[in-house]
Structure formats: C-alpha cells, structure tokens
Design an enzyme around this catalytic site. Structure first.
Site, PDB file in Angstrom:
ATOM      1  N   CYS A   1       0.758  -1.283   0.030  1.00 15.00           N
ATOM      2  CA  CYS A   1      -0.009  -0.229  -0.082  1.00 15.00           C
ATOM      3  C   CYS A   1       0.947   1.531  -0.253  1.00 15.00           C
ATOM      4  CB  CYS A   1      -0.978   0.008   1.151  1.00 15.00           C
ATOM      5  SG  CYS A   1      -1.931  -1.376   1.269  1.00 15.00           S
TER       6      CYS A   1
ATOM      7  N   HIS B   1      -3.454   7.034   2.766  1.00 14.27           N
ATOM      8  CA  HIS B   1      -3.968   5.881   2.200  1.00 14.27           C
ATOM      9  C   HIS B   1      -5.521   5.268   2.654  1.00 14.27           C
ATOM     10  CE1 HIS B   1      -4.307   1.441   1.104  1.00 14.27           C
ATOM     11  NE2 HIS B   1      -3.883   1.041   2.466  1.00 14.27           N
TER      12      HIS B   1
ATOM     13  N   ASN C   1     -10.441  -0.052  -0.494  1.00 13.39           N
ATOM     14  CA  ASN C   1      -8.737  -0.180  -0.320  1.00 13.39           C
ATOM     15  C   ASN C   1      -8.165  -0.788  -1.697  1.00 13.39           C
ATOM     16  OD1 ASN C   1      -6.011  -0.603   0.099  1.00 13.39           O
ATOM     17  ND2 ASN C   1      -6.413  -1.434   2.288  1.00 13.39           N
TER      18      ASN C   1
END
Length: 320
Positions: free
Chosen positions: A110, A244, A274
């Site tokens: 990520c 994020h 996500n």
C-alpha cells in the site's frame, strides 16, 4: 532538483460491487461494512486485465501532461502482482505504450506509490531522467478469500498514474520498512518443484486486523508529522492530505491527533475501498480532475502497508 507532477490519470474496472450485493456472498451487511470501514462499494475486475488498467491510467496521465511515450525516460510500476511473474508489469506496459525506456516494478504494497516517487526522485537528482511515468495499480480481487468477510469487504481493484518532470515540487519524502510476515501477507501458493519440502499455503491475503489498525494509526500520525517537519513547514501550512484509503476509522483517528482540519483530508474509500498502492494515486487523480488544488498548495501523502512499509511526503503543487 526533485520533480514536478505534470499529469495524472486513473483506471478502475467498470463493474461495481456494492455492499448489498456482497452481503449475498458472505454473512455481512451494508451497515456492518460501512460503519466499520467507510466503504460503500468497490470496483472489481471482470473483463479488464491489470495491463489494460495500467495502460489506461498511463495514457490518461500522459495526455494530461502533454507527454508522449517516446519522451519517457523511465517507467516504474508499483504493484503487488503483475500480469506475469516475469516480465515485470512495467515492461509489459512499456510494450503496450510503445515506449523504449527502462522499466521495472517495485513491491511495497500500500506504500507503493510513495516508494515509487522516492525512487523517481533519485533518478531526477542524478540527472538520469527528464520524464518519468509512475503507475500504482493492483488487482486485489484475485488474491482475496471471498469467503472471509473480514478481508473481502475491504479491497477493490484499480489505481492511478502520474507523469513526473524536472522541478522542485517535492519538499520532503521518507520511506520505512519493518520486516513482518505475521500481520499482513499473501503467499505464492502451490510450488511446482518435486524437490521442495516446505508446505504450500493458499494464495490468499491474510490479515491480522487489530494489529494492522494499531500500526496504521501510529504510522499515519508519525509519518505526516515527520514529513511536514522535514519540509520545513507546520501543520497549519498544509492545504491537503492524501492518506492511504484503508479504513475511515484510521483516517478519523489520525485527524483527531493532528492540527489539520478534517475537511483537508481527502477521502475516496467509500467509492473504491482499499486499492493498495493505487489508493493515493486514485485520490490524486480524482482531486486534480475535480480542480481541488491551486498553485502553491502544500499536499501531504501518507501510506502504510504490508511489509510492514510506510511512506510519507510533501509536494507543493505548482500547476495553475
């Protein structure tokens, strides 16, 4: 010399999987998912390949920047899993775009987009490049266990791209890693060797949710503060934060520990879920297309992910 962002783009699959539809597959509900994560839907690959999405995001970014494939000096693709084990996803994209420059992948989960920006900054600092294409994109639906409601509700497919050129917009950047295979991982899967004696694990994404949450909150707050300090700024100087998009509760907890107004935190998780390294890149592309940024704005990026990795940076927007 660091770089300036010349153009941005994004790509997500056409198919949208809502919480309500997902609740027909596993024991969950829209209320359960949205209150715990902030996610309402996510885009999932059906017809699209990761290559097609990477090329779409790249072409949009290049068009936005007014840069052709032949002008690119480097392509960096941040991804967990490309179309092939080899060649790299960046090399596949290079072929499809008709570029001739070096190309390679990085895997920082990520944190991938910020890791890629840091790598690109090094090439600019050494005078090796004038135009760099950075892509951060993942096809997480292919590695999620769709029977596990604790993980399958979180992730979506897609990502974004940015074309970088010579400039001085990058004010600070930092990446970190703390090796860990217990909190968050995805094994390769079955081995084909008749000689290998170690057992295979299913190639699904495994996650210890509570541990990820604790790591994420601490990392986000610490990363944002350090990036701002290293840029010679104060929290009050920050116009936008692109965090994020892992969980809305993580973002809200970070907001409560910082002196940056909540409305300056860009949130896209409700729409996309996500998308790993693609989340910051998608949020950037959406913000640009919506005209959120003005010249001189200070933008903080912050991400955390499997590895365990983190990345944070401050970029001063220099486009009108």
């Amino acid at each position: 010399m660091s770089f300036s962002i010349l153009g941005t783009g994004k790509a997500v699959p056409e198919y949208v999987l809502t919480n309500d539809e997902l609740s027909t597959m596993v024991e969950t509900s829209d209320e359960w998912i949205s209150t715990r994560t902030g996610i309402k839907k996510r885009h999932i690959c059906k017809e699209e390949t990761i290559t097609e999405l990477c090329v779409q995001a790249a072409e949009e970014a290049m068009s936005n920047a007014g840069v052709t494939a032949k002008e690119l000096d480097l392509i960096i693709c941040a991804t967990l899993r490309g179309e092939y084990i080899t060649p790299s996803q960046a090399c596949v994209v290079q072929k499809e775009l008709g570029a001739t420059c070096p190309a390679f992948d990085i895997n920082a989960a990520c944190s991938g987009f910020i890791y890629a920006l840091d790598v690109a900054a090094g090439f600019f600092a050494r005078g090796r490049v004038k135009k760099v294409l950075v892509i951060a994109l993942d096809n997480l639906s292919n590695i999620v266990d769709w029977k596990d409601r604790n993980t399958c509700v979180l992730f979506g497919d897609g990502g974004g791209a940015a074309v970088l050129g010579e400039g001085d917009s990058l004010l600070s950047i930092e990446i970190t890693a703390k090796g860990d295979t217990d909190v968050l991982k995805c094994p390769h899967g079955e081995n084909t060797s008749p000689f290998y004696k170690h057992p295979s694990e299913h190639p699904y994404l495994y996650m210890n949710g509570p541990e990820v949450y604790k790591f994420a909150v601490v990392s986000m707050v610490k990363g944002i503060k350090r990036a701002i300090k290293n840029a010679g700024l104060k929290e009050e100087d920050i116009d936008w934060v692109i965090p994020h998009q892992a969980n809305i509760r993580i973002i809200e907890t970070a907001v409560s520990k910082l002196k940056i107004p909540s409305e300056r935190f860009i949130r896209t998780i409700a729409e996309y879920g996500n998308t790993s390294g693609g989340s910051c890149a998608i949020a950037l592309a959406d913000s640009v297309s919506q005209g959120k940024f003005k010249k001189g704005d200070n933008i903080v990026f912050c991400a955390f992910g499997s590895g365990l990795t983190t990345g944070s940076c401050v970029i001063r927007w220099d486009k009108d």
